[in-house]
Every structure is written in structure tokens, then in C-alpha cells.
Motif scaffolding. Structure first.
Motif, mmCIF file in Angstrom:
data_model
loop_
_atom_site.group_PDB
_atom_site.id
_atom_site.type_symbol
_atom_site.label_atom_id
_atom_site.label_comp_id
_atom_site.label_asym_id
_atom_site.label_seq_id
_atom_site.Cartn_x
_atom_site.Cartn_y
_atom_site.Cartn_z
ATOM 1 N N HIS A 262 0.493 -4.193 5.889
ATOM 2 C CA HIS A 262 -0.435 -4.277 6.646
ATOM 3 C C HIS A 262 -2.030 -4.506 5.954
ATOM 4 O O HIS A 262 -3.131 -4.440 6.616
ATOM 5 C CB HIS A 262 -0.857 -2.691 7.065
ATOM 6 C CG HIS A 262 -0.869 -1.728 6.277
ATOM 7 N ND1 HIS A 262 0.185 -1.197 5.685
ATOM 8 C CD2 HIS A 262 -2.048 -1.160 5.579
ATOM 9 C CE1 HIS A 262 -0.027 -0.285 4.834
ATOM 10 N NE2 HIS A 262 -1.490 -0.258 4.895
ATOM 11 N N GLU A 263 -1.641 -5.136 4.664
ATOM 12 C CA GLU A 263 -3.032 -5.174 3.997
ATOM 13 C C GLU A 263 -3.021 -6.801 3.555
ATOM 14 O O GLU A 263 -2.558 -7.434 2.581
ATOM 15 C CB GLU A 263 -3.088 -4.813 2.403
ATOM 16 C CG GLU A 263 -3.421 -3.244 2.494
ATOM 17 C CD GLU A 263 -3.431 -2.949 0.793
ATOM 18 O OE1 GLU A 263 -4.056 -1.920 0.768
ATOM 19 O OE2 GLU A 263 -3.302 -3.691 -0.021
ATOM 20 N N THR B 206 0.727 3.549 1.904
ATOM 21 C CA THR B 206 0.976 3.962 3.151
ATOM 22 C C THR B 206 2.072 3.449 3.707
ATOM 23 O O THR B 206 3.021 3.844 4.595
ATOM 24 C CB THR B 206 -0.190 3.705 4.024
ATOM 25 O OG1 THR B 206 -1.511 4.348 3.535
ATOM 26 C CG2 THR B 206 -0.106 3.990 5.559
ATOM 27 N N LEU C 203 0.675 0.609 10.928
ATOM 28 C CA LEU C 203 -0.671 0.470 11.467
ATOM 29 C C LEU C 203 -0.920 -0.516 12.207
ATOM 30 O O LEU C 203 -2.074 -1.136 12.656
ATOM 31 C CB LEU C 203 -1.582 0.226 10.020
ATOM 32 C CG LEU C 203 -1.513 1.387 9.199
ATOM 33 C CD1 LEU C 203 -2.170 1.199 8.056
ATOM 34 C CD2 LEU C 203 -2.232 2.709 9.663
ATOM 35 N N CYS D 285 -6.885 -3.000 3.746
ATOM 36 C CA CYS D 285 -6.598 -1.465 3.907
ATOM 37 C C CYS D 285 -7.131 -0.792 2.942
ATOM 38 O O CYS D 285 -8.066 -0.217 2.684
ATOM 39 C CB CYS D 285 -5.152 -1.205 3.888
ATOM 40 S SG CYS D 285 -4.872 0.555 4.353
ATOM 41 N N GLY D 286 -6.428 -0.867 1.648
ATOM 42 C CA GLY D 286 -6.597 0.314 0.708
ATOM 43 C C GLY D 286 -8.061 0.164 -0.135
ATOM 44 O O GLY D 286 -8.653 1.008 -0.356
ATOM 45 N N CYS E 26 0.723 -1.171 -0.068
ATOM 46 C CA CYS E 26 0.032 0.114 0.011
ATOM 47 C C CYS E 26 1.031 1.031 -0.008
ATOM 48 O O CYS E 26 2.144 1.042 0.430
ATOM 49 C CB CYS E 26 -0.835 0.003 1.366
ATOM 50 S SG CYS E 26 -1.889 1.441 1.511
HETATM 51 ZN ZN LIG Z 1 -2.717 0.580 3.521
#
Ligand SMILES: [Zn+2]
Ligand SMILES: NC(=O)c1ccc[n+]([C@@H]2O[C@H](COP(=O)([O-])OP(=O)(O)OC[C@H]3O[C@@H](n4cnc5c(N)ncnc54)[C@H](O)[C@@H]3O)[C@@H](O)[C@H]2O)c1
Ligand SMILES: [Zn+2]
Length: 361
Positions: free
Chosen positions: A63-64, A44, A129, A162-163, A42
Motif C-alpha cells: 500500500h506504499e 502494517t 488499506l 504510507c509510512g 510497511c
Molecule cells: Zn503502511
């Protein structure tokens, strides 16, 4: 006894990431260890590496993700060993001032694992995250595990963590996009395209994709964009007005996080329309708008944290829609890569060559 696994670490601002040995403790009370099967790259993660989120290096990125629960700590009842889960960064507490007001999507005290994952020398890692999932096994709070139908492949399912959720939710939760609405989405990466797909799902009849990269605009059509505007070549505000009877859109979504784009979204919206900021600006960015325009145009300027989602409500629902062929999760997966390829994936993201590179284990 701690597990010894491989994971991707950002050691310092702007420095290339490296694959390191990570020590993952056995789960304590309320915690779970998950065998990560897939984790998307991501933007991020790149923000973390660039020091744009905070300075708590070293970060364990990723984190995804989706995977299988491999161990649970004392008192864990929501998941069991073997469950297929998507990891989330909104394990709501139920007790903070937001939760008590019946708005758990704003929870200000979300749960993360209490114990720390570390480098081999004992240096504590900051998981991106509160997850950290570019790693073979990760330690999370059990509330960060959302059980979904295991018929969904982990490569696609993980992106909801996430995204994709942020984009879908920016449209349908924060923006309130509904049947017949007109929507403009600025920035057609993973998040923006998810906002487009979410708008289509919600019944929007005009969906205008805006980007500076023609490749991204082409992909956005596959996600449901009815029109495209290259804002590097055309004034997007004029173009969007021309496509909406001269008025602008009901909902304008900034999925870039840049003052210039936010301003375009602000002016591309119809009277009483909504602007949603889901892209993450860096800490140096500021914006100046004539206050009379803020007042005179009415409507709402909203930020969307994680698409105002509730993982327990939204992940299983979107997985079901995906399995029914009604939500195009697979189309977000541009390539699958190995753990060692995350740095190269950042470069591809930067060059606009991918929607999502997904690390598979
Ligand atoms: Zn993300
Ligand atoms: N709010 C949240 O909870 C949340 C969650 C996940 C990601 N994000 C953020 O969303 C943003 C997008 O993430 P992504 O993974 O889709 O990134 P990405 O890099 O895949 O996509 C960004 C897109 O924006 C386009 N773009 C860049 N500058 C532009 C401009 N001036 N005008 C129009 N388009 C432009 C790029 O060509 C690219 O297609 C990032 O800032 C990310 O940190 C927010
Ligand atoms: Zn709370």
C-alpha cells in the motif's frame, strides 16, 4: 476485460505470503487502474498477514506505492492516463460528519474502488488499506491517486503513500512540532525515522531517537536525531530527562505501538507536552495509567491516523522538498526487491535489517 497480473497475497493468519495471479477489472466510474512502479514493505502489511488488523483474508498486500495511471473510468477528472501518482488511503469524501466540520483529515467515509480485484478462481481480495499494490496493476478510486512531480523516482515517492507520511505527519500535524521544540521518537523504523526527519524539517532543536537496536539508532542520526538512547540498555525516561534539563520533551512519539513504549513516552514528556501514538497496537493490548498523572501532567494524548495528512496538500509539498534536497526520502530505501521477495523482506524487517524494502516492477 480484466487484466491478468501477478500480486502478493496473504491467504491465512501467519501463513507465508505467496505470489498469485490476480484479475484486475477495467476501471468503472470514478476508478483508475495504475501500473505500479514501486511499493514499499510497511510493518502494517505484516500486521495484516498476522491477522492483527482483521480477518478478511485473503489480502492483497502492499500500500506504499507510486506508479503511472494506465486507465481511468467514467467521470474521472483529477488524473489522466500517463500521470505519475502516489497512491493514498485517504481519498476524502467531502460529505461525512468530519469533512463537514472542516476536518477532512479525519474523513470517516474515504473512497476506495467499488469493484473487487480477485484471484483467478474469482475469490474476492481485500486490498491492504483499500489499495493492494504488491501487484503489477492495481484498481483504486481515482481520489486515491495523488499527482506529483514525475522527476521523483517511484522508489522514493511511493514511501510517502504510507509510512513516511505517517511519521512526518505524526510529528508536524498531530504533534504540532515547531521551531525550537524538543522531541523524542520511540521506535526508529521507517515511521519513526520519518517523524525524526519531519521534526528536523519543522525546526525542532532537540530530537532524541529511542530504539532497542543500535543499528536503527545509527540510521536515525542520519535522519536528524541529535541524541540517541538504547532503551534496551538504559531507562529512556531518565535519559530523556537528563537531555532536557530534567524536564522531558515537548512532544513524545510512540512509533512502535506497545503499551510499555507508550508508558515511556507518557513519562518522558514535559508538563503540558504532547504524546502521539502512531505505532499500531494489536487488539489484545491494554494500558493502565494513574489518572492523577494523566491530569497532573496536562497536555494531550493523541493518536495519529496516517499522520493527519491530506494527500493532495502534503504529497506534492514533500516531493518538492525532496527534489530540493531538503527531505531525505532516498535514505528510507534500504533495498529494492522483486515481488517474490516480500516474505523475505518481512523477515529482514523483523530482524531490524532494513528501514524499507521496496518492490520494484
Ligand atoms: Zn503502511
Ligand atoms: N498510524 C498510522 O497511520 C501508521 C502508518 C504506517 C505504519 N504505522 C505503524 O507504525 C509502526 C512502525 O512501523 P514501521 O514500518 O516503522 O516498523 P519497523 O518494524 O520498521 O520499525 C519498528 C521499530 O521499533 C523498534 N522497536 C521495537 N520494539 C521497541 C521497543 N520496545 N522500544 C523501542 N523501540 C522498539 C524496532 O527496533 C524498529 O526499529 C507499526 O506499528 C506500523 O503498523 C502506523
Ligand atoms: Zn469525509
Amino acid at each position: 476485460m480484466a487484466y491478468e497480473v501477478r500480486g502478493v497475497v496473504a491467504r491465512g493468519k501467519g501463513a507465508p505470503v505467496s505470489v498469485e495471479t490476480i484479475l484486475v477489472p477495467d476501471p468503472g466510474p470514478g476508478e483508475a487502474v495504475v501500473d505500479v512502479q514501486a511499493c514499499g514493505v510497511c510493518h502494517t502489511d505484516l500486521h495484516y498477514r498476522e491477522g492483527g488488523i482483521n480477518d478478511d483474508f485473503p489480502f492483497l498486500l502492499g500500500h506504499e506505492a507510486a506508479g503511472l495511471v494506465s486507465a481511468v473510468g467514467e467521470g474521472v477528472t483529477n488524473v489522466a492516463v500517463g500521470d505519475f501518482v502516489i497512491l493514498n488511503w485517504r481519498a476524502v469524501c467531502g460529505q461525512c460528519r468530519a469533512c463537514l466540520r472542516g476536518k477532512p483529515q479525519y474523513c470517516f467515509a474515504t473512497h476506495n474502488a467499488t469493484q473487487k480485484m480477485t484471484l483467478a478462481d474469482g475469490t474476492e481480495l481485500s486490498p491492504a488499506l483499500g489499495i493492494g499494490a504488491f501487484v503489477e496493476k492495481t484498481l483504486v478510486h481515482s481520489g486515491q491517486c495523488t499527482k506529483v512531480d514525475p522527476a521523483a523516482p517511484a522508489t522514493a515517492a511511493g514511501l510517502l503513500g504510507c509510512g513516511v507520511m505517517a511519521g512526518v505527519g505524526a510529528a508536524i500535524n498531530t504533534g504540532g512540532v515547531g521551531r525550537g521544540d524538543s522531541v523524542a521518537v520511540f521506535g526508529c523504523g521507517g515511521v519513526g525515522d520519518a517523524a525524526i526527519a519531519g521534526s528536523r524539517l519543522a525546526g525542532a532543536s532537540t530530537i532524541i531517537a529511542v530504539d532497542i537496536d543500535d543499528r536503527k539508532l545509527e540510521w536515525a542520526k542520519g535522519m536528524g536525531a541529535t541524541h540517541t538512547v538504547n532503551s534496551g540498555q538504559t531507562d529512556p525516561v531518565e535519559a530523556i530527562k537528563a537531555l532536557t534539563g530534567g524536564f522531558g520533551v515537548n512532544v513524545a512519539i510512540d512509533a512502535v505501538g506497545h503499551p510499555k513504549v507508550f508508558e515511556q513516552a507518557f513519562y518522558a514528556r514535559d508538563l503540558a507536552g504532547t504524546v502521539v501514538l502512531v505505532g499500531v497496537p494489536n487488539p489484545t493490548m491494554t494500558i493502565e495509567l494513574p489518572l492523577i498523572e494523566v491530569f497532573g501532567r496536562g497536555g494531550a494524548l493523541k493518536s495519529s491516523w496516517y499522520g493527519d495528512c491530506l494527500p493532495s496538500r502534503d504529497f506534492p509539498m514533500l516531493i518538492d522538498l525532496y527534489l530540493q534536497g531538503r527531505f531525505p526520502l532516498d535514505e528510507f530505501v534500504s533495498e529494492t526487491i522483486a515481488l517474490k521477495d516480500v516474505e523475505a523482506a518481512f523477515e529482514k524487517m523483523h530482524r531490524g535489517e532494513v528501514l524499507r524494502s521496496v518492490v520494484v516492477f
